[in-house]
Structures are given as C-alpha cells and as structure tokens.
Design a protein around this motif. Sequence first.
Motif, short mmCIF file in Angstrom:
data_model
loop_
_atom_site.label_atom_id
_atom_site.label_comp_id
_atom_site.label_asym_id
_atom_site.label_seq_id
_atom_site.Cartn_x
_atom_site.Cartn_y
_atom_site.Cartn_z
N PHE A 134 -11.52 -36.03 29.81
CA PHE A 134 -10.67 -35.74 30.03
C PHE A 134 -11.22 -34.77 28.75
CE2 PHE A 134 -8.95 -37.53 33.44
CZ PHE A 134 -8.52 -36.72 34.37
N THR A 136 -11.18 -31.73 26.69
CA THR A 136 -9.95 -29.57 26.96
C THR A 136 -10.29 -29.20 25.76
OG1 THR A 136 -7.76 -30.86 27.48
CG2 THR A 136 -8.10 -28.28 26.53
N CYS A 137 -11.66 -28.27 25.28
CA CYS A 137 -11.50 -27.19 23.65
C CYS A 137 -10.84 -26.41 23.64
CB CYS A 137 -12.52 -26.27 24.35
SG CYS A 137 -13.67 -25.75 22.63
N GLY A 156 -9.73 -23.32 25.66
CA GLY A 156 -9.20 -23.52 26.93
C GLY A 156 -9.47 -24.21 28.18
N GLU A 157 -11.31 -24.34 28.36
CA GLU A 157 -10.95 -24.94 29.33
C GLU A 157 -11.22 -26.67 29.02
OE1 GLU A 157 -14.59 -21.54 30.65
OE2 GLU A 157 -15.35 -23.29 28.68
N VAL A 158 -11.31 -27.12 30.42
CA VAL A 158 -11.69 -28.21 30.34
C VAL A 158 -12.13 -28.87 31.13
CG1 VAL A 158 -10.24 -30.64 31.12
CG2 VAL A 158 -8.89 -28.80 30.45
N GLY A 180 -11.92 -30.40 19.66
CA GLY A 180 -11.10 -30.36 21.02
C GLY A 180 -10.39 -31.36 21.35
#
Length: 191
Positions: A134, A136-137, A156-158, A180
């Motif tokens: 995973f 996450t940025c 905010g995206e994964v 990230g």
Amino acid sequence: MEEASGSPAASHLARNLVNLRRTRGLTQDMLARESGVPRSTIANLESGEGNPSLAVLVKVAQALAVPIDELLASPRAMVRHWAADEVALRTKGRGVDIRPLVPEPVPDSQMEVMDFAPGALMGGTPHLPGTREFFTCLAGRVKITVAGDAFEVGTGEVLAFPGNLPHSYQNLDGVATARGVSVVILAKAGV
C-alpha cells in the motif's frame, strides 16, 4: 500474569519480557527462534524463575530491539522516544530517502516513509507471492509502475498492489519533493 516469585529483578524481567513480546505480536516460539534461545528458557524468564546469563539477556534484547536495561527496569508505561538521528535513514535509487515509519520490528510487515527528490526514480524490490503493498501519497505526485502499468498517485491517494510484481516509483514533479508512506504486508514463506 501472576507476580513472579524470586528477586525484584527477575519479576521486572518477567513482566517486561511478556509485555515486549506481546507488543511485537510474538509467541514464545517466535521469540526463541529470533533470539536463538530455547523456548523453555523464554518460558522460565517469563515465569520469573529464570536466572539468565548476560549472553541470554543480550540475545533476547537484540531480538526485541531494546536495550538490556529495558528488560530489567521497573515496569513502567511502554513508552520510548527516539531522536531523529536514532531512526535509520537510507538512500535508495536516485534521490530517494527511506526511513522506517515505526522504528521497532512489526511482525510480517514493513512500514516506511519515502521522500523523493524532484524527478527521483526508484525500483521496488519484488516480495514473495501473496505480499500486498500500500502506498499513501502524503505530498506531491508519485507515478508507480506495476508490471508495466503506470498509476499516478496524488496527495491523499492510496494505491494497493501485489508486492510480488515488478514495480517502481517516480516523483513526477521536476521541482518539488514528493513524500509517501509504504506499508508492505509480507506473505509468509511456504504459505
């Protein structure tokens, strides 16, 4: 847990060892393998009946990634503060700094903070089949290529993907740093 019979040091060791082992999600067998100390010795130490040598204490402390004094100290809240220079920082690829998100071992996982210099590119290391990653940025935009398919991950995206596939990371910005968090849930060998 019952209070260990014996000296206060044995009692402290027993309580601290149980707490540290459980906090790390380890069984007595797992700690025995990690430390190279027989499981029966671990059980004796946790019962307060053990009289360990310094060599045994060193092995157990190293396996738990704590100083020996943390094993022997009066039980207290399980709080530890790491200074920034105590958290290992390494550079990988071109312009990628990586440090652990959690500085203690966490069974079956890797958690890292990744800082990408402008334009930085890094190849990922494929893991065993069944591993899940995973990303996450936290800042910027990172392109992650998984088995030839490119995905842009913004703040905010994964992105989740199978960790056994070839993959790479690239900061898409030529001016700003991207950041990230990578969490890898490792597959167990032979499963």
